[in-house]
Design a protein around this motif. Sequence first.
Motif, PDB file in Angstrom:
ATOM      1  N   TYR A 153      50.258  17.411 -19.934  1.00 37.19           N
ATOM      2  CA  TYR A 153      50.013  18.778 -19.456  1.00 37.19           C
ATOM      3  C   TYR A 153      50.398  18.890 -17.977  1.00 37.19           C
ATOM      4  O   TYR A 153      49.549  19.130 -17.121  1.00 37.19           O
TER       5      TYR A 153
ATOM      6  N   ALA B 101      49.351  22.113 -16.178  1.00 32.30           N
ATOM      7  CA  ALA B 101      47.969  22.570 -16.323  1.00 32.30           C
ATOM      8  C   ALA B 101      47.342  22.809 -14.956  1.00 32.30           C
ATOM      9  O   ALA B 101      47.637  22.090 -13.995  1.00 32.30           O
TER      10      ALA B 101
ATOM     11  N   ASN C  76      44.736  22.519 -12.017  1.00 30.92           N
ATOM     12  CA  ASN C  76      43.777  21.479 -11.640  1.00 30.92           C
ATOM     13  C   ASN C  76      42.381  22.088 -11.588  1.00 30.92           C
ATOM     14  O   ASN C  76      42.200  23.163 -11.016  1.00 30.92           O
ATOM     15  N   CYS C  77      41.430  21.396 -12.153  1.00 33.62           N
ATOM     16  CA  CYS C  77      40.047  21.858 -12.078  1.00 33.62           C
ATOM     17  C   CYS C  77      39.428  21.429 -10.747  1.00 33.62           C
ATOM     18  O   CYS C  77      38.801  22.218 -10.058  1.00 33.62           O
TER      19      CYS C  77
ATOM     20  N   HIS D 194      45.916  13.361 -16.930  1.00 39.24           N
ATOM     21  CA  HIS D 194      45.312  13.713 -18.214  1.00 39.24           C
ATOM     22  C   HIS D 194      45.486  12.590 -19.241  1.00 39.24           C
ATOM     23  O   HIS D 194      45.825  12.831 -20.393  1.00 39.24           O
TER      24      HIS D 194
ATOM     25  N   GLU E 288      38.527  15.149 -13.710  1.00 40.54           N
ATOM     26  CA  GLU E 288      39.033  16.401 -14.280  1.00 40.54           C
ATOM     27  C   GLU E 288      38.280  16.762 -15.559  1.00 40.54           C
ATOM     28  O   GLU E 288      37.903  17.923 -15.771  1.00 40.54           O
TER      29      GLU E 288
ATOM     30  N   TRP F  29      36.089  20.167 -16.091  1.00 38.44           N
ATOM     31  CA  TRP F  29      36.331  21.127 -17.178  1.00 38.44           C
ATOM     32  C   TRP F  29      35.101  21.264 -18.066  1.00 38.44           C
ATOM     33  O   TRP F  29      34.761  22.380 -18.504  1.00 38.44           O
TER      34      TRP F  29
ATOM     35  N   TRP G 127      41.706  17.289 -24.508  1.00 32.21           N
ATOM     36  CA  TRP G 127      42.249  17.842 -23.259  1.00 32.21           C
ATOM     37  C   TRP G 127      42.714  19.276 -23.489  1.00 32.21           C
ATOM     38  O   TRP G 127      42.442  20.169 -22.671  1.00 32.21           O
ATOM     39  N   ASN G 128      43.425  19.506 -24.581  1.00 38.44           N
ATOM     40  CA  ASN G 128      43.943  20.841 -24.853  1.00 38.44           C
ATOM     41  C   ASN G 128      42.813  21.858 -24.991  1.00 38.44           C
ATOM     42  O   ASN G 128      42.890  22.966 -24.453  1.00 38.44           O
TER      43      ASN G 128
ATOM     44  N   ILE H  92      41.184  22.489 -21.468  1.00 42.76           N
ATOM     45  CA  ILE H  92      41.997  23.244 -20.507  1.00 42.76           C
ATOM     46  C   ILE H  92      42.319  24.643 -21.011  1.00 42.76           C
ATOM     47  O   ILE H  92      42.237  25.616 -20.258  1.00 42.76           O
ATOM     48  N   TYR H  93      42.664  24.737 -22.296  1.00 41.16           N
ATOM     49  CA  TYR H  93      43.175  26.013 -22.809  1.00 41.16           C
ATOM     50  C   TYR H  93      42.275  26.669 -23.844  1.00 41.16           C
ATOM     51  O   TYR H  93      42.548  27.786 -24.284  1.00 41.16           O
TER      52      TYR H  93
END
Length: 235
Positions: free
Chosen positions: A37, A40, A42-43, A49, A63, A67, A109-110, A113-114
């Motif tokens: 990613y 993506a 950054n948090c 990732h 991270e 999240w 992760w997906n 993040i999304y």
Amino acid sequence: MKTVSLSQKLATVSTCVVICASGLYAAATPASAADPYPNAPNCVVESDHVKVKSGSTGNSVKEAQCWLNKYNYGLSVDGKFGPATDAAVRSFQKAHGLTADGVVGPKTWNALIYGSKPSQDSRAARVNSVISYARSQVGDRYVWGAEGPNSFDCSGLTLRAFEKAGIKLPRTSGAQAAAYPKVPASQRQPGDLMHYPGHVGIYVGNGKMIDASRSKGEVVERPVWGTPTYHRVIP
């Protein structure tokens, strides 16, 4: 016929050894995994990732923790994948239909993040269903091993209350607490599970709790007592 000196021969052999060894070393050294990613947001910190799990450390753990906190898990963003982070990851995975293995890999992760974050309205509705059920049982008898409908022990009450939000808790108080991430008392929210040694209740806000009290002999709503731990069941 042209002759080659011993020093020239040695130089040629040395060069070959260096080149060959370098080539072998390069072939034996794997390329680092590309960030799946790269674009993506950054948090809290830049990371690759990478896959992380219990015992991992570093920026990818930070991270993941950051999240997770956007989903109300209340973790310390310290880059150390300990028991609290493991419990939060498993809870997040359960809530998002993923395999609850505690490993933050590509799918997790997906989703972090999304994925769509639960709205405050939807969380409030679920919390309300839990608290409303528990409050409607106030005055019911305490009976060890009971799960309702008219008598309960402490974990029997929490079991049935959280079922109203579509959540299946383990049966015992210790297992219920262990299944969900701990949050600091300063960050407690209505709907959090409260755990004491051998006992559980539900935090309902304004410094009060509902629990099936063995000492009182019934389900009661009362001020929080002692120093329980708080566990975020509904993100």
